[in-house]
Scaffold this motif. Structure first.
Motif, PDB file in Angstrom:
ATOM      1  N   UNK A 127      39.092  16.806  11.427  1.00 11.92           N
ATOM      2  CA  UNK A 127      40.291  17.452  10.921  1.00 11.92           C
ATOM      3  C   UNK A 127      40.342  18.910  11.341  1.00 11.92           C
ATOM      4  N   UNK A 128      41.575  19.430  11.490  1.00 14.16           N
ATOM      5  CA  UNK A 128      41.750  20.856  11.755  1.00 14.16           C
ATOM      6  C   UNK A 128      42.540  21.438  10.594  1.00 14.16           C
ATOM      7  N   UNK A 129      41.946  22.398   9.886  1.00 11.12           N
ATOM      8  CA  UNK A 129      42.650  23.050   8.774  1.00 11.12           C
ATOM      9  C   UNK A 129      43.133  24.417   9.235  1.00 11.12           C
ATOM     10  N   UNK A 145      47.724  33.112   7.915  1.00  9.87           N
ATOM     11  CA  UNK A 145      46.954  33.981   8.811  1.00  9.87           C
ATOM     12  C   UNK A 145      47.428  33.901  10.256  1.00  9.87           C
ATOM     13  N   UNK A 146      48.418  33.017  10.524  1.00  8.33           N
ATOM     14  CA  UNK A 146      48.899  32.872  11.902  1.00  8.33           C
ATOM     15  C   UNK A 146      49.947  33.951  12.173  1.00  8.33           C
ATOM     16  N   UNK A 147      49.683  34.853  13.127  1.00  3.78           N
ATOM     17  CA  UNK A 147      50.651  35.918  13.379  1.00  3.78           C
ATOM     18  C   UNK A 147      51.933  35.385  14.018  1.00  3.78           C
ATOM     19  N   UNK A 148      53.084  35.760  13.428  1.00  6.04           N
ATOM     20  CA  UNK A 148      54.397  35.344  13.929  1.00  6.04           C
ATOM     21  C   UNK A 148      55.334  36.544  13.817  1.00  6.04           C
ATOM     22  N   UNK A 149      55.979  36.907  14.925  1.00  8.36           N
ATOM     23  CA  UNK A 149      56.943  38.008  14.860  1.00  8.36           C
ATOM     24  C   UNK A 149      58.142  37.614  14.009  1.00  8.36           C
ATOM     25  N   UNK A 150      58.778  38.639  13.367  1.00 10.43           N
ATOM     26  CA  UNK A 150      59.900  38.370  12.459  1.00 10.43           C
ATOM     27  C   UNK A 150      61.040  37.638  13.157  1.00 10.43           C
ATOM     28  N   UNK A 151      61.337  38.010  14.406  1.00 12.78           N
ATOM     29  CA  UNK A 151      62.449  37.366  15.115  1.00 12.78           C
ATOM     30  C   UNK A 151      62.173  35.877  15.309  1.00 12.78           C
ATOM     31  N   UNK A 152      60.936  35.570  15.628  1.00 18.46           N
ATOM     32  CA  UNK A 152      60.563  34.164  15.815  1.00 18.46           C
ATOM     33  C   UNK A 152      60.698  33.422  14.491  1.00 18.46           C
ATOM     34  N   UNK A 153      60.213  34.041  13.432  1.00 22.25           N
ATOM     35  CA  UNK A 153      60.289  33.386  12.121  1.00 22.25           C
ATOM     36  C   UNK A 153      61.754  33.179  11.718  1.00 22.25           C
ATOM     37  N   UNK A 154      62.575  34.202  11.970  1.00 23.42           N
ATOM     38  CA  UNK A 154      63.991  34.093  11.606  1.00 23.42           C
ATOM     39  C   UNK A 154      64.700  33.000  12.384  1.00 23.42           C
ATOM     40  N   UNK A 198      45.595  41.532  18.185  1.00 19.04           N
ATOM     41  CA  UNK A 198      45.942  40.763  16.982  1.00 19.04           C
ATOM     42  C   UNK A 198      45.217  39.420  16.905  1.00 19.04           C
ATOM     43  N   UNK A 199      44.204  39.244  17.716  1.00 16.28           N
ATOM     44  CA  UNK A 199      43.455  37.977  17.671  1.00 16.28           C
ATOM     45  C   UNK A 199      42.895  37.759  16.266  1.00 16.28           C
ATOM     46  N   UNK A 200      42.820  36.517  15.844  1.00 20.15           N
ATOM     47  CA  UNK A 200      42.380  36.227  14.479  1.00 20.15           C
ATOM     48  C   UNK A 200      41.823  34.816  14.382  1.00 20.15           C
ATOM     49  N   UNK A 201      41.133  34.577  13.283  1.00 18.92           N
ATOM     50  CA  UNK A 201      40.703  33.216  12.957  1.00 18.92           C
ATOM     51  C   UNK A 201      41.829  32.596  12.141  1.00 18.92           C
ATOM     52  N   UNK A 202      42.349  31.446  12.595  1.00 21.93           N
ATOM     53  CA  UNK A 202      43.471  30.835  11.873  1.00 21.93           C
ATOM     54  C   UNK A 202      43.070  29.552  11.149  1.00 21.93           C
ATOM     55  N   UNK A 203      41.834  29.147  11.286  1.00 19.76           N
ATOM     56  CA  UNK A 203      41.451  27.927  10.584  1.00 19.76           C
ATOM     57  C   UNK A 203      40.068  27.470  10.973  1.00 19.76           C
ATOM     58  N   UNK A 204      39.744  26.242  10.547  1.00 19.60           N
ATOM     59  CA  UNK A 204      38.412  25.726  10.867  1.00 19.60           C
ATOM     60  C   UNK A 204      38.442  24.213  10.996  1.00 19.60           C
ATOM     61  N   UNK A 205      37.385  23.688  11.539  1.00 20.13           N
ATOM     62  CA  UNK A 205      37.225  22.243  11.710  1.00 20.13           C
ATOM     63  C   UNK A 205      36.595  21.681  10.426  1.00 20.13           C
ATOM     64  N   UNK A 206      37.137  20.541   9.967  1.00 15.36           N
ATOM     65  CA  UNK A 206      36.612  19.883   8.772  1.00 15.36           C
ATOM     66  C   UNK A 206      36.380  18.409   9.076  1.00 15.36           C
ATOM     67  N   UNK A 266      46.887  24.715   5.020  1.00 12.78           N
ATOM     68  CA  UNK A 266      46.528  25.037   3.637  1.00 12.78           C
ATOM     69  C   UNK A 266      46.965  26.469   3.335  1.00 12.78           C
ATOM     70  N   UNK A 267      47.396  26.704   2.091  1.00 13.12           N
ATOM     71  CA  UNK A 267      47.825  28.044   1.711  1.00 13.12           C
ATOM     72  C   UNK A 267      46.872  28.600   0.671  1.00 13.12           C
ATOM     73  N   UNK A 268      46.971  29.904   0.461  1.00 12.63           N
ATOM     74  CA  UNK A 268      46.026  30.563  -0.435  1.00 12.63           C
ATOM     75  C   UNK A 268      46.211  30.103  -1.876  1.00 12.63           C
ATOM     76  N   UNK A 269      47.406  29.593  -2.205  1.00 11.96           N
ATOM     77  CA  UNK A 269      47.598  29.118  -3.578  1.00 11.96           C
ATOM     78  C   UNK A 269      47.402  27.603  -3.694  1.00 11.96           C
TER      79      UNK A 269
END
Lengths: 357, 357
Positions: free
Chosen positions: A260-262, A267-276, A318-326, A336-339
């Motif tokens: 699985x990939x969680x 934590x995934x960086x997305x520019x506002x224009x893309x999100x909009x 802006x490189x980041x860790x966005x998840x992990x293998x499960x 998955x979200x923080x809540x």
């Protein structure tokens, strides 16, 4: 070269080669890089060409030729419009093939290119794209070693289609294989996603949305090289998430690794224009194409060193860790979200943004 | 790979790289392989990409990668109709790239391929071409190592365009270089010319002429291999005379070698149907495309051994000496007849038979 020396890298799995493509005709979605593309590849191309060890799923084949290992790949480009903020078809054609070589674990060395041109194409349009290719090749440190030109009648080929093929030198000490994934491995991403796909959409004027967005087209080899130096044997998988986006690339990984990939979507960086734009269109940024982002799965122990290395690459801040293998959900991608909420993220289905590369 | 290790083979000449392409737009003739193609290549592609040692004139580039020499080439295919007596676009796409490698003096090893598909294409049409490619690859002894698919809207791309790129292993003891030509060298041809081009024309139904004609599409590597074994160091030049035909290939040779090529036209084998079609259309069989013929220039001493070797290759029974290299007319091709008449044979001008490959 003997056939047994041919080794397909990346996500190609011979186990799936018996599927039969049952659709009666080709649709736009078969070129979109998602589920329909995969059905066509696995149900038609691989069974018919597979005796020869075909690698049709995005990376480069690694072959033994004249006593040396060599990486070899190809891509066609049919993007509309030809040019857009941040790039053009010529740059895509160079960077796309360079990136397929890079994420297969090879140093890109040379490309060859063909043009299918529409009769009546203004020379200045062609010249601009040839210049764009020369510039991109220079930036990527490769040579353009040859080419071919065909011309088709006016009304065909949308001005031009470009195809490139590339060869590269496999990096030593890198073994890319989804079967080496382990629970706990980290998923690293080089930066904001979806810029390329939404830039193309906006350039077509199909969406009444203004935004200072540019395609991310570039060579990702600097990320590969930095990661190999920092985390060499800890690298289990690499990919440039183009058509189908990050979600499709990770679904292929989940399927091929049977793990699985969680993803921590926040934590995934997305520019506002893309999100909009995605909200307006009912799309998920995780399904939008990128042309200069880099995904990798690295062992837990090497992940921090790898992340530091990516961040030191210009353009990787802006490189980041966005998840992990499960272990679970095996074969699937979970957001998955923080809540505590979670949802399954599928591969791209259909073709919401045709001809983005 | 260092740039200085890149060595272009065949007829490419850096001396011409400063010409400027002045035409305002692209016409069909720019894809026909004759004079207009050459202006486009030498006036636009080479000057802009030439820093990287481009090889755009038909053969393969020979590069040094990972410590080994490798031959690398590419071609796009847009033939109409897709299938015709003796072959189809899939076979052309494999054999065309195989032949570019072969005549550069390399053993073809592997190809990659891309498809640009028209939405609405019946799957059975695609499947037939993928099968044709698999069959041609098997006959040529190469592997198909990977690929890519794009789909464009209905009305574009005439069902499909196919691009292939290939890599091969340079044969030892072969040095192809027009500058090694000497007066007295013999011009060898593997068999009857013009079958491919006229087959395509007849398959389009544009000419009210019946004839049992088939495309000659095949790998010419068996000719190359046989000639290398029989006449190795005596081989000065090889080419598969495709677009632009034998006349264009020999004109390029004459220009690049700065010597004259004399052809005994009566000795050039031409099937009656090809001759009849050419007479009706006012074309010269020497300008008609072939997809499985092989031209070579061999030293006078080695010519007979070379010819014997070609004739022993299945399909080479009609191989013959069609002419020789002379001091004059420098840079041109002269046709001479047994009763003493002579005429200059130019490169192909215009595009009398568009989209034949």
């Amino acid at each position: 070269m003997k056939q047994e020396t041919l080794e397909a890298t990346g996500s190609f799995s011979r186990a799936v080669a018996k599927v039969r493509f049952k659709e009666a005709q080709i649709e736009m979605a078969h070129g979109a890089g998602g589920k329909a593309s995969r059905r066509l590849i696995e149900g038609l191309f691989v069974p018919l060409l597979c005796g020869s060890g075909a690698e049709f799923l995005g990376d480069a084949a690694h072959l033994q030729i004249n006593g040396s290992r060599i990486a070899f790949t190809t891509d066609s480009f049919v993007v509309k419009p030809l040019s857009f903020p941040g790039g053009s078809i010529g740059e895509l054609a160079v960077n796309g093939t360079v990136n397929d070589l890079a994420v297969s674990g090879a140093r890109p060395e040379a490309i060859v290119t063909t043009f299918v041109l529409e009769a009546g194409l203004p020379t200045e349009v062609l010249e601009a794209e040839v210049r764009a290719m020369a510039g991109a090749a220079q930036r990527a440190g490769i040579v353009i070693a040859g080419g071919d030109t065909k011309v088709v009648e006016h009304g065909k080929a949308d001005q031009m289609y470009i195809t490139t093929a590339g060869i590269g030198e496999p990096l030593s000490g890198v073994k890319i294989d989804p079967r080496t994934l382990r629970p706990g491995d980290k998923v690293l991403l080089s930066g904001p996603i979806g810029d390329h796909g939404i830039t193309i959409l906006l350039a077509r004027g199909e969406l009444d949305l203004a935004g200072d967005l540019r395609s991310d087209t570039r060579s990702v080899f600097p990320f590969v090289e930095a990661l190999v130096q920092a985390a060499g044997p800890g690298i289990h998988w690499m990919r440039d998430p183009t058509r189908g986006g990050v979600a499709t690339a990770l679904n292929e990984l989940a399927r091929d690794s049977r793990l699985g990939v969680a993803i921590h979507e926040e934590s995934v960086p997305v520019h506002d224009t893309v999100r909009g734009a995605c909200e307006l269109l009912g799309l998920d940024p995780l399904h939008i194409a990128n042309e200069g982002q880099f995904l990798a799965v690295v062992s837990e122990e090497q992940a921090e060193a790898g992340l530091d290395a990516l961040r030191r690459v210009p353009g990787g801040e802006e490189a980041c860790v966005i998840g992990e293998i499960r272990e679970q959900p095996a074969g699937a991608v979970l957001s998955v979200t923080s809540y505590g909420a979670s949802r399954i993220i599928d591969m791209l289905v259909g073709d919401p943004l045709p001809r983005i590369c």
